[in-house]
Scaffold this motif. Structure first.
Motif, PDB file in Angstrom:
ATOM      1  N   LEU A 129       0.845  -1.186   0.000  1.00 60.26           N
ATOM      2  CA  LEU A 129       0.000   0.000   0.000  1.00 60.26           C
ATOM      3  C   LEU A 129       0.882   1.238   0.000  1.00 60.26           C
ATOM      4  N   SER A 130       0.509   2.239  -0.776  1.00 57.70           N
ATOM      5  CA  SER A 130       1.279   3.481  -0.725  1.00 57.70           C
ATOM      6  C   SER A 130       0.884   4.240   0.538  1.00 57.70           C
ATOM      7  N   GLN A 131       1.808   5.086   1.002  1.00 54.16           N
ATOM      8  CA  GLN A 131       1.525   5.869   2.209  1.00 54.16           C
ATOM      9  C   GLN A 131       0.306   6.769   1.985  1.00 54.16           C
ATOM     10  N   GLU A 132       0.152   7.249   0.750  1.00 55.20           N
ATOM     11  CA  GLU A 132      -0.993   8.121   0.443  1.00 55.20           C
ATOM     12  C   GLU A 132      -2.315   7.393   0.668  1.00 55.20           C
ATOM     13  N   VAL A 133      -2.352   6.125   0.253  1.00 51.48           N
ATOM     14  CA  VAL A 133      -3.592   5.353   0.422  1.00 51.48           C
ATOM     15  C   VAL A 133      -3.831   5.061   1.906  1.00 51.48           C
ATOM     16  N   ILE A 134      -2.761   4.729   2.631  1.00 56.13           N
ATOM     17  CA  ILE A 134      -2.893   4.491   4.067  1.00 56.13           C
ATOM     18  C   ILE A 134      -3.452   5.752   4.755  1.00 56.13           C
ATOM     19  N   ASP A 135      -2.910   6.903   4.371  1.00 50.70           N
ATOM     20  CA  ASP A 135      -3.381   8.171   4.949  1.00 50.70           C
ATOM     21  C   ASP A 135      -4.837   8.454   4.569  1.00 50.70           C
ATOM     22  N   LEU A 136      -5.176   8.135   3.332  1.00 48.49           N
ATOM     23  CA  LEU A 136      -6.555   8.363   2.876  1.00 48.49           C
ATOM     24  C   LEU A 136      -7.540   7.551   3.717  1.00 48.49           C
ATOM     25  N   ILE A 137      -7.183   6.280   3.934  1.00 53.63           N
ATOM     26  CA  ILE A 137      -8.064   5.410   4.720  1.00 53.63           C
ATOM     27  C   ILE A 137      -8.212   5.962   6.143  1.00 53.63           C
ATOM     28  N   SER A 138      -7.118   6.499   6.718  1.00 53.43           N
ATOM     29  CA  SER A 138      -7.202   7.119   8.048  1.00 53.43           C
ATOM     30  C   SER A 138      -8.170   8.291   8.027  1.00 53.43           C
ATOM     31  N   ARG A 139      -8.110   9.081   6.953  1.00 52.59           N
ATOM     32  CA  ARG A 139      -9.013  10.240   6.862  1.00 52.59           C
ATOM     33  C   ARG A 139     -10.468   9.789   6.804  1.00 52.59           C
ATOM     34  N   PHE A 140     -10.720   8.722   6.037  1.00 58.77           N
ATOM     35  CA  PHE A 140     -12.080   8.154   5.978  1.00 58.77           C
ATOM     36  C   PHE A 140     -12.532   7.749   7.386  1.00 58.77           C
ATOM     37  N   LYS A 141     -11.643   7.077   8.101  1.00 57.75           N
ATOM     38  CA  LYS A 141     -11.988   6.615   9.454  1.00 57.75           C
ATOM     39  C   LYS A 141     -12.249   7.803  10.380  1.00 57.75           C
ATOM     40  N   ASP A 142     -11.377   8.808  10.295  1.00 57.50           N
ATOM     41  CA  ASP A 142     -11.531   9.991  11.150  1.00 57.50           C
ATOM     42  C   ASP A 142     -12.869  10.683  10.926  1.00 57.50           C
ATOM     43  N   LYS A 143     -13.342  10.617   9.686  1.00 52.32           N
ATOM     44  CA  LYS A 143     -14.626  11.260   9.362  1.00 52.32           C
ATOM     45  C   LYS A 143     -15.806  10.382   9.760  1.00 52.32           C
ATOM     46  N   GLY A 144     -15.508   9.195  10.265  1.00 58.78           N
ATOM     47  CA  GLY A 144     -16.579   8.327  10.767  1.00 58.78           C
ATOM     48  C   GLY A 144     -17.173   7.360   9.758  1.00 58.78           C
ATOM     49  N   PHE A 145     -16.553   7.217   8.591  1.00 57.61           N
ATOM     50  CA  PHE A 145     -17.069   6.270   7.589  1.00 57.61           C
ATOM     51  C   PHE A 145     -16.844   4.834   8.047  1.00 57.61           C
ATOM     52  N   LYS A 146     -17.809   3.972   7.737  1.00 58.18           N
ATOM     53  CA  LYS A 146     -17.599   2.529   7.865  1.00 58.18           C
ATOM     54  C   LYS A 146     -16.953   2.080   6.560  1.00 58.18           C
ATOM     55  N   LEU A 147     -15.980   1.182   6.655  1.00 62.82           N
ATOM     56  CA  LEU A 147     -15.245   0.771   5.461  1.00 62.82           C
ATOM     57  C   LEU A 147     -15.197  -0.735   5.326  1.00 62.82           C
ATOM     58  N   CYS A 148     -15.059  -1.207   4.090  1.00 58.11           N
ATOM     59  CA  CYS A 148     -14.914  -2.648   3.850  1.00 58.11           C
ATOM     60  C   CYS A 148     -14.232  -2.835   2.495  1.00 58.11           C
ATOM     61  N   ILE A 149     -13.332  -3.811   2.428  1.00 57.62           N
ATOM     62  CA  ILE A 149     -12.726  -4.163   1.134  1.00 57.62           C
ATOM     63  C   ILE A 149     -13.542  -5.310   0.544  1.00 57.62           C
ATOM     64  N   LEU A 150     -13.853  -5.189  -0.727  1.00 57.20           N
ATOM     65  CA  LEU A 150     -14.615  -6.235  -1.415  1.00 57.20           C
ATOM     66  C   LEU A 150     -13.838  -6.616  -2.667  1.00 57.20           C
ATOM     67  N   SER A 151     -13.328  -7.853  -2.682  1.00 60.02           N
ATOM     68  CA  SER A 151     -12.444  -8.234  -3.783  1.00 60.02           C
ATOM     69  C   SER A 151     -12.723  -9.647  -4.266  1.00 60.02           C
ATOM     70  N   ASN A 152     -12.505  -9.834  -5.560  1.00 59.98           N
ATOM     71  CA  ASN A 152     -12.629 -11.178  -6.121  1.00 59.98           C
ATOM     72  C   ASN A 152     -11.367 -11.999  -5.856  1.00 59.98           C
ATOM     73  N   ALA A 153     -10.339 -11.366  -5.322  1.00 59.72           N
ATOM     74  CA  ALA A 153      -9.068 -12.056  -5.093  1.00 59.72           C
ATOM     75  C   ALA A 153      -9.170 -13.061  -3.941  1.00 59.72           C
ATOM     76  N   LEU A 154      -8.151 -13.900  -3.839  1.00 58.88           N
ATOM     77  CA  LEU A 154      -8.131 -14.926  -2.801  1.00 58.88           C
ATOM     78  C   LEU A 154      -7.933 -14.303  -1.428  1.00 58.88           C
ATOM     79  N   GLU A 155      -8.402 -15.040  -0.413  1.00 58.99           N
ATOM     80  CA  GLU A 155      -8.446 -14.501   0.941  1.00 58.99           C
ATOM     81  C   GLU A 155      -7.095 -14.011   1.469  1.00 58.99           C
ATOM     82  N   HIS A 156      -6.006 -14.788   1.259  1.00 62.52           N
ATOM     83  CA  HIS A 156      -4.750 -14.393   1.893  1.00 62.52           C
ATOM     84  C   HIS A 156      -4.265 -13.026   1.432  1.00 62.52           C
ATOM     85  N   ARG A 157      -4.539 -12.685   0.158  1.00 62.73           N
ATOM     86  CA  ARG A 157      -4.104 -11.376  -0.349  1.00 62.73           C
ATOM     87  C   ARG A 157      -4.971 -10.255   0.215  1.00 62.73           C
ATOM     88  N   VAL A 158      -6.274 -10.480   0.208  1.00 62.49           N
ATOM     89  CA  VAL A 158      -7.198  -9.437   0.675  1.00 62.49           C
ATOM     90  C   VAL A 158      -6.989  -9.212   2.169  1.00 62.49           C
TER      91      VAL A 158
END
Ligand SMILES: [Mg+2]
Length: 168
Positions: A46-75
Motif C-alpha cells: 500500500l502506498s503511504q498516500e492510500v494508508i493516509d486516505l483510509i485514516s481520513r475516511f476513518k476519522d470522518k466516521g465512515f464505515k469501510l470494507c474491502i470487497l475483492s474477487n481475489a483470494l483470501e490471503h491477499r485481501v
C-alpha cells in the motif's frame, strides 16, 4: 444494461475524492475494490498516500470494507494493514458479496458507496445493488489478459457515456 455500467461519479484517483462531499451526499459506508484501486494489480504494498486516505475516511466516521474477487490471503493482508474488514473471493458483480459487505458495515444501500476500477464488476455490481458507484481508473496497466480484453470494451462504453453526457 448499458446504464447499469455507468458510474455515478468518476474520480481521477481515489486520492482526489472529496470526503465532505460524500458525507453531504449521505454516504456513511464505503466499499473499496482491492486490485488496481487500493493497490497495484497483484501487489500487496500500500502506498503511504492510500494508508493516509483510509485514516481520513476513518476519522470522518465512515464505515469501510474491502470487497475483492481475489483470494483470501491477499485481501486479508491488505485489510490487516488498514485495519478494516473485508470480503474476499467475492465474484462481483454478483449481489451477495455486496450484501455481505453492507451487513458487515451496518449500512443500507442508499448510504453506501463503492469505489472500483472495473465497470463490469465494481460498477455493475454496485449499480445492481443501487449503491453510489464511483469509478477510478486502474492504478497500473498490468492485469490479466482477459481483463485487458474487457478494458477495450470499457473504453468504448466510457466514450459513449461521455458522448451522451452521463460522464464528464
Ligand atoms: Mg480492481
Amino acid at each position: 444494461m448499458l446504464k447499469k455500467l455507468c458510474p455515478k461519479l468518476q474520480a481521477n484517483s481515489i486520492l482526489e475524492l472529496d470526503l465532505d462531499e460524500l458525507i453531504d451526499s449521505g454516504i456513511k459506508g464505503v466499499i473499496f475494490d482491492l486490485d488496481n484501486t487500493l493497490v497495484e494489480w497483484k501487489k500487496d504494498t500500500l502506498s503511504q498516500e492510500v494508508i493516509d486516505l483510509i485514516s481520513r475516511f476513518k476519522d470522518k466516521g465512515f464505515k469501510l470494507c474491502i470487497l475483492s474477487n481475489a483470494l483470501e490471503h491477499r485481501v486479508e493482508a491488505v485489510a490487516q494493514v488498514l485495519n478494516i474488514p473485508y470480503v474476499s473471493r467475492a465474484i462481483k458483480p454478483r449481489k451477495s458479496p455486496f450484501r455481505k459487505a453492507l451487513e458487515i458495515m451496518g449500512t443500507g444501500p442508499e448510504e453506501t458507496a463503492v469505489i472500483g476500477d472495473q465497470l463490469f464488476t465494481d460498477i455493475l455490481g454496485g449499480n445492481r445493488m443501487e449503491l453510489y458507484t464511483i469509478w477510478t481508473p486502474p492504478l497500473s496497466s498490468t492485469e490479466l489478459l482477459s481483463t485487458r480484453a474487457v478494458r477495450q470494451i470499457e473504453r468504448l462504453v466510457i466514450k459513449r457515456f461521455r458522448k451522451k453526457g452521463f460522464l464528464k
